[in-house]
Design an enzyme around this catalytic site. Structure first.
Site, PDB file in Angstrom:
ATOM      1  N   ARG A 138       0.843  -1.191   0.000  1.00 27.41           N
ATOM      2  CA  ARG A 138       0.000   0.000   0.000  1.00 27.41           C
ATOM      3  C   ARG A 138       0.878   1.240   0.000  1.00 27.41           C
ATOM      4  O   ARG A 138       1.900   1.290   0.677  1.00 27.41           O
ATOM      5  CB  ARG A 138      -0.894   0.031   1.253  1.00 27.41           C
ATOM      6  CG  ARG A 138      -1.872  -1.122   1.336  1.00 27.41           C
ATOM      7  CD  ARG A 138      -2.739  -1.032   2.572  1.00 27.41           C
ATOM      8  NE  ARG A 138      -1.974  -1.221   3.802  1.00 27.41           N
ATOM      9  CZ  ARG A 138      -2.518  -1.298   5.015  1.00 27.41           C
ATOM     10  NH1 ARG A 138      -3.819  -1.165   5.152  1.00 27.41           N
ATOM     11  NH2 ARG A 138      -1.763  -1.481   6.073  1.00 27.41           N
ATOM     12  N   ASP A 187       0.695   5.442   0.712  1.00 28.25           N
ATOM     13  CA  ASP A 187      -0.138   6.408   1.418  1.00 28.25           C
ATOM     14  C   ASP A 187      -0.582   7.531   0.491  1.00 28.25           C
ATOM     15  O   ASP A 187      -0.120   7.656  -0.646  1.00 28.25           O
ATOM     16  CB  ASP A 187       0.635   6.991   2.602  1.00 28.25           C
ATOM     17  CG  ASP A 187       0.851   5.973   3.718  1.00 28.25           C
ATOM     18  OD1 ASP A 187       0.058   5.012   3.811  1.00 28.25           O
ATOM     19  OD2 ASP A 187       1.814   6.145   4.483  1.00 28.25           O
ATOM     20  N   ARG A 229       9.389   7.254   4.830  1.00 28.70           N
ATOM     21  CA  ARG A 229       9.298   8.681   5.103  1.00 28.70           C
ATOM     22  C   ARG A 229       9.866   9.024   6.474  1.00 28.70           C
ATOM     23  O   ARG A 229      10.473  10.090   6.660  1.00 28.70           O
ATOM     24  CB  ARG A 229       7.853   9.142   4.987  1.00 28.70           C
ATOM     25  CG  ARG A 229       7.335   9.131   3.546  1.00 28.70           C
ATOM     26  CD  ARG A 229       5.829   9.308   3.494  1.00 28.70           C
ATOM     27  NE  ARG A 229       5.427  10.550   4.131  1.00 28.70           N
ATOM     28  CZ  ARG A 229       4.190  10.781   4.564  1.00 28.70           C
ATOM     29  NH1 ARG A 229       3.238   9.857   4.451  1.00 28.70           N
ATOM     30  NH2 ARG A 229       3.895  11.944   5.125  1.00 28.70           N
TER      31      ARG A 229
END
Length: 248
Positions: free
Chosen positions: A49, A51, A194
């Site tokens: 996935r 974001d 991140r």
């Protein structure tokens, strides 16, 4: 038959990859296009996935359908059903038990950073108005290769069985007008890349020294690490599989 789709997308207009009840996602748009083209309900499973706002140069997804006779023609037709910011790079037939998520052996991300305003990269790279020390950031990044537990970089409350990841590559390099951080591993935790980038920037900007970075790695505490870098600089670039997963 089961097929792997190799897709790319710009994440700017999507609330991530995964279908959500009240927001548009890449998965929703892709499933709608496939269902319209094939005239039956199609569901896809992705390798992972991304974001909200994160991009992908390569995300692999699988779906099941009766045999497709001409894969090249199907690829062109599917692309015509998709918006300009989502593209099908390739389609391949795979073993019937092949799984886009569970059979992936390595994933690779890139993070793009610029230190001078560039209108052509404004929504695809993070603009930092200071130049960090990339040599120090690479020294810190090298420590990731010898570490296993990355709970300190995982989104709080993540429901996972293990925080262990095998990081195989982690390095900054200059490419044209941008600095690019490449990181590859067998798996990643949610928000991990991140968070890693944000913490490396703390080192590069002199807000954290090497010993403090080591302590962050050992802490297993997300609050000890730096803030997450903005989503629009992040790209999923490769998902790798064993060769025997593909049919000739």
């Amino acid at each position: 038959m089961r097929y792997f789709l190799d897709i790319a997308y710009k994440g700017k207009h999507y609330h991530g990859w995964q279908i959500q009840p009240n927001a548009i996602s890449v998965q929703q748009v892709l499933e709608n296009a496939l269902s319209t083209l094939l005239r039956e309900k199609i569901q896809v499973t992705g390798a992972g996935r991304t974001d909200t706002g994160v991009h992908a140069k390569q995300l692999i997804v699988h779906f099941d359908i009766e045999t497709l006779d001409d894969l090249i023609a199907f690829q062109h037709r599917l692309n015509s059903f998709l918006p300009s910011d989502i593209a099908i790079n390739d389609i391949k037939a795979v073993q019937k038990e092949a799984h886009a998520r569970f059979d992936a052996v390595e994933r690779e991300y890139e993070y793009l950073l610029i230190t001078q305003k560039n209108p052509f990269l404004s929504d695809s790279a993070f603009l930092l108005n200071r130049t960090p020390d990339f040599d120090k950031m690479n020294q810190a990044a090298a420590l990731l290769l010898d570490h296993q537990d990355f709970q300190c970089f995982s989104r709080s409350g993540s429901d996972v069985k293990t925080y262990h990841c095998d990081v195989r590559k982690a390095r900054w390099e200059k490419r044209g007008d941008a600095w690019v951080f490449t990181i590859a591993a067998d798996r990643f935790l949610r928000n991990m890349v991140r968070a890693v980038v944000g913490t490396l920037l703390e080192v590069g900007l002199g807000k954290m020294d090497m010993d403090q970075f080591r302590q962050v790695l050992l802490s297993k505490d997300r609050s000890k690490a730096g803030a997450s870098a903005p989503a629009h600089g992040l790209y999923l670039v490769h998902v790798n599989y064993p060769e025997n997963i593909y049919l000739d």
